[in-house]
Design a protein around this motif. Sequence first.
Motif, PDB file in Angstrom:
ATOM      1  N   ILE A 126      48.911  15.704  72.970  1.00  0.00           N
ATOM      2  CA  ILE A 126      47.771  16.228  74.164  1.00  0.00           C
ATOM      3  C   ILE A 126      48.754  16.782  75.193  1.00  0.00           C
ATOM      4  CG2 ILE A 126      46.053  15.787  75.501  1.00  0.00           C
ATOM      5  CD1 ILE A 126      45.321  13.425  73.808  1.00  0.00           C
ATOM      6  N   ILE A 127      48.456  18.191  75.202  1.00  0.00           N
ATOM      7  CA  ILE A 127      49.306  18.868  76.545  1.00  0.00           C
ATOM      8  C   ILE A 127      48.210  19.331  77.382  1.00  0.00           C
ATOM      9  CG2 ILE A 127      50.789  20.750  77.167  1.00  0.00           C
ATOM     10  CD1 ILE A 127      51.727  20.301  74.002  1.00  0.00           C
ATOM     11  N   ASP A 128      48.049  18.822  78.524  1.00  0.00           N
ATOM     12  CA  ASP A 128      47.189  19.353  79.787  1.00  0.00           C
ATOM     13  C   ASP A 128      47.993  20.432  80.515  1.00  0.00           C
ATOM     14  OD1 ASP A 128      45.002  19.417  81.355  1.00  0.00           O
ATOM     15  OD2 ASP A 128      45.630  17.850  82.700  1.00  0.00           O
ATOM     16  N   GLU A 129      46.895  21.383  80.726  1.00  0.00           N
ATOM     17  CA  GLU A 129      47.582  22.532  81.529  1.00  0.00           C
ATOM     18  C   GLU A 129      48.550  23.242  80.766  1.00  0.00           C
ATOM     19  OE1 GLU A 129      45.869  24.020  83.935  1.00  0.00           O
ATOM     20  OE2 GLU A 129      44.350  22.295  84.131  1.00  0.00           O
ATOM     21  N   GLN A 130      48.400  23.549  79.544  1.00  0.00           N
ATOM     22  CA  GLN A 130      49.486  24.041  78.639  1.00  0.00           C
ATOM     23  C   GLN A 130      50.062  25.277  79.241  1.00  0.00           C
ATOM     24  OE1 GLN A 130      49.385  26.726  76.325  1.00  0.00           O
ATOM     25  NE2 GLN A 130      47.325  27.557  77.250  1.00  0.00           N
ATOM     26  N   GLN A 162      51.420   2.677  71.926  1.00  0.00           N
ATOM     27  CA  GLN A 162      50.610   3.528  71.309  1.00  0.00           C
ATOM     28  C   GLN A 162      50.216   4.851  72.141  1.00  0.00           C
ATOM     29  OE1 GLN A 162      49.468   0.102  71.506  1.00  0.00           O
ATOM     30  NE2 GLN A 162      50.267  -0.289  69.780  1.00  0.00           N
ATOM     31  N   LEU A 163      50.326   4.735  73.431  1.00  0.00           N
ATOM     32  CA  LEU A 163      49.763   6.049  74.064  1.00  0.00           C
ATOM     33  C   LEU A 163      50.654   6.017  75.141  1.00  0.00           C
ATOM     34  CD1 LEU A 163      46.508   7.491  74.759  1.00  0.00           C
ATOM     35  CD2 LEU A 163      47.959   7.359  76.591  1.00  0.00           C
ATOM     36  N   VAL A 164      51.515   7.214  75.192  1.00  0.00           N
ATOM     37  CA  VAL A 164      52.458   7.500  76.639  1.00  0.00           C
ATOM     38  C   VAL A 164      51.791   8.591  77.268  1.00  0.00           C
ATOM     39  CG1 VAL A 164      54.255   8.909  75.134  1.00  0.00           C
ATOM     40  CG2 VAL A 164      54.858   7.417  77.418  1.00  0.00           C
ATOM     41  N   VAL A 165      51.627   8.451  78.374  1.00  0.00           N
ATOM     42  CA  VAL A 165      51.484   9.642  79.255  1.00  0.00           C
ATOM     43  C   VAL A 165      52.640  10.013  80.223  1.00  0.00           C
ATOM     44  CG1 VAL A 165      49.847  10.434  81.384  1.00  0.00           C
ATOM     45  CG2 VAL A 165      48.790   8.808  79.539  1.00  0.00           C
ATOM     46  N   GLY A 166      53.076  11.300  80.305  1.00  0.00           N
ATOM     47  CA  GLY A 166      54.209  11.479  81.170  1.00  0.00           C
ATOM     48  C   GLY A 166      54.126  13.155  81.286  1.00  0.00           C
ATOM     49  N   THR A 167      55.209  13.547  81.973  1.00  0.00           N
ATOM     50  CA  THR A 167      55.601  14.895  82.414  1.00  0.00           C
ATOM     51  C   THR A 167      56.603  15.262  81.248  1.00  0.00           C
ATOM     52  OG1 THR A 167      57.374  13.982  83.864  1.00  0.00           O
ATOM     53  CG2 THR A 167      55.149  14.532  84.611  1.00  0.00           C
ATOM     54  N   HIS A 168      57.592  16.178  81.549  1.00  0.00           N
ATOM     55  CA  HIS A 168      58.377  16.845  81.051  1.00  0.00           C
ATOM     56  C   HIS A 168      59.621  15.760  80.291  1.00  0.00           C
ATOM     57  CE1 HIS A 168      57.182  20.049  83.694  1.00  0.00           C
ATOM     58  NE2 HIS A 168      57.654  21.008  82.612  1.00  0.00           N
ATOM     59  N   GLN A 216      47.620  10.352  87.797  1.00  0.00           N
ATOM     60  CA  GLN A 216      46.167  10.368  87.584  1.00  0.00           C
ATOM     61  C   GLN A 216      45.590  10.172  86.270  1.00  0.00           C
ATOM     62  OE1 GLN A 216      45.003  14.005  89.355  1.00  0.00           O
ATOM     63  NE2 GLN A 216      45.037  13.417  91.442  1.00  0.00           N
ATOM     64  N   HIS A 217      46.186  10.943  85.216  1.00  0.00           N
ATOM     65  CA  HIS A 217      45.615  10.655  84.009  1.00  0.00           C
ATOM     66  C   HIS A 217      45.885   9.171  83.558  1.00  0.00           C
ATOM     67  CE1 HIS A 217      44.356  14.300  83.062  1.00  0.00           C
ATOM     68  NE2 HIS A 217      45.756  15.096  82.976  1.00  0.00           N
ATOM     69  N   PHE A 218      47.202   8.616  83.776  1.00  0.00           N
ATOM     70  CA  PHE A 218      47.561   7.238  83.584  1.00  0.00           C
ATOM     71  C   PHE A 218      46.496   6.206  83.842  1.00  0.00           C
ATOM     72  CE2 PHE A 218      50.164   3.651  84.524  1.00  0.00           C
ATOM     73  CZ  PHE A 218      50.169   2.995  83.002  1.00  0.00           C
ATOM     74  N   LEU A 219      46.289   6.438  85.274  1.00  0.00           N
ATOM     75  CA  LEU A 219      45.657   5.428  85.752  1.00  0.00           C
ATOM     76  C   LEU A 219      44.186   5.318  85.376  1.00  0.00           C
ATOM     77  CD1 LEU A 219      46.758   5.750  89.543  1.00  0.00           C
ATOM     78  CD2 LEU A 219      47.265   3.779  87.931  1.00  0.00           C
ATOM     79  N   TYR A 220      43.536   6.527  85.031  1.00  0.00           N
ATOM     80  CA  TYR A 220      42.181   6.709  84.385  1.00  0.00           C
ATOM     81  C   TYR A 220      42.276   5.997  82.962  1.00  0.00           C
ATOM     82  CZ  TYR A 220      38.277   9.046  82.648  1.00  0.00           C
ATOM     83  OH  TYR A 220      37.033   9.560  81.744  1.00  0.00           O
ATOM     84  N   ILE A 221      43.023   6.547  82.019  1.00  0.00           N
ATOM     85  CA  ILE A 221      43.002   6.096  80.813  1.00  0.00           C
ATOM     86  C   ILE A 221      43.541   4.513  81.002  1.00  0.00           C
ATOM     87  CG2 ILE A 221      44.526   6.120  78.589  1.00  0.00           C
ATOM     88  CD1 ILE A 221      45.064   9.148  79.364  1.00  0.00           C
ATOM     89  N   ALA A 228      51.456  15.961  80.876  1.00  0.00           N
ATOM     90  CA  ALA A 228      50.742  16.622  82.035  1.00  0.00           C
ATOM     91  C   ALA A 228      52.073  17.308  82.870  1.00  0.00           C
ATOM     92  CB  ALA A 228      50.387  15.884  82.897  1.00  0.00           C
ATOM     93  N   PRO A 229      51.927  18.412  83.566  1.00  0.00           N
ATOM     94  CA  PRO A 229      52.814  19.401  84.120  1.00  0.00           C
ATOM     95  C   PRO A 229      53.318  18.559  85.380  1.00  0.00           C
ATOM     96  CG  PRO A 229      50.845  20.440  84.617  1.00  0.00           C
ATOM     97  CD  PRO A 229      50.494  19.126  83.647  1.00  0.00           C
ATOM     98  N   THR A 230      52.694  17.694  86.079  1.00  0.00           N
ATOM     99  CA  THR A 230      53.354  17.029  87.461  1.00  0.00           C
ATOM    100  C   THR A 230      53.296  15.758  87.265  1.00  0.00           C
ATOM    101  OG1 THR A 230      51.254  17.146  88.531  1.00  0.00           O
ATOM    102  CG2 THR A 230      52.590  19.089  88.547  1.00  0.00           C
ATOM    103  N   GLU A 231      53.909  15.226  88.317  1.00  0.00           N
ATOM    104  CA  GLU A 231      53.771  13.722  88.193  1.00  0.00           C
ATOM    105  C   GLU A 231      52.620  13.226  88.668  1.00  0.00           C
ATOM    106  OE1 GLU A 231      57.240  11.713  89.954  1.00  0.00           O
ATOM    107  OE2 GLU A 231      58.894  12.787  88.635  1.00  0.00           O
ATOM    108  N   ILE A 232      52.084  13.778  89.689  1.00  0.00           N
ATOM    109  CA  ILE A 232      50.912  13.340  90.174  1.00  0.00           C
ATOM    110  C   ILE A 232      49.671  13.417  89.232  1.00  0.00           C
ATOM    111  CG2 ILE A 232      49.002  13.985  91.915  1.00  0.00           C
ATOM    112  CD1 ILE A 232      51.418  14.822  93.949  1.00  0.00           C
ATOM    113  N   LEU A 233      49.674  14.550  88.337  1.00  0.00           N
ATOM    114  CA  LEU A 233      48.612  14.647  87.348  1.00  0.00           C
ATOM    115  C   LEU A 233      49.070  13.576  86.328  1.00  0.00           C
ATOM    116  CD1 LEU A 233      46.010  16.079  86.565  1.00  0.00           C
ATOM    117  CD2 LEU A 233      47.459  17.886  85.584  1.00  0.00           C
TER     118      LEU A 233
END
Length: 182
Positions: free
Chosen positions: A122-126, A100-106, A59-64, A51-56
């Motif tokens: 998976i790239i959000d807001e590509q 198995q799954l890592v959510v992150g930024t740059h 959010q994705h990480f907490l949801y997942i 995801a492009p920002t730490e906040i996003l």
Amino acid sequence: KQVLRDIVGDMERPQPMNRLLQGDVGAGKTIVALLAALVAMENDLQVAFMAPTEILAEQHFLYIRRLLDRSRFRTRLLTGATGAAARREIHTELASGTIQLVVGTHALVQRPVTFRELGLAIIDEQHRFGVLQRAILKSKGLNPDVLVMTATPIPRTLALTAYGDLDLSVIKQLPPGRQPIK
């Protein structure tokens, strides 16, 4: 359901998926991406969700994490704000395949990040990432499937879909009970 069928169909093919998932805010892109991630993880592959920002990303990480809490899959968050000790631990666990799954930024495209077997990126807001950043993430696997998501495709993305370099799936409806975004 149709979008998910298209994605899973691509993932079953021998050549890597390169698909754009477009839908309005709140249309369900994240849950579709998570279901695709489950397909990859059930096949012993790792997933990177950028995801492009730490906040996003958070959010994705907490949801997942909430949805996968009782599953056997380990999920971690890696951003620029991740402390040095936790970062080293995540790097080791990604390389060994215990995450198995890592959510992150740059942070996911940085040099020390390696995967045992990255199968889905998976790239959000590509459109918020450069071509090089997306290519670096993809290069961390051996021809991983790539799913890019956006609510607002840019002209370059539209050209890629028109000329066949990027398959397109569009979520045209909001989930039941979801109010339109104003």
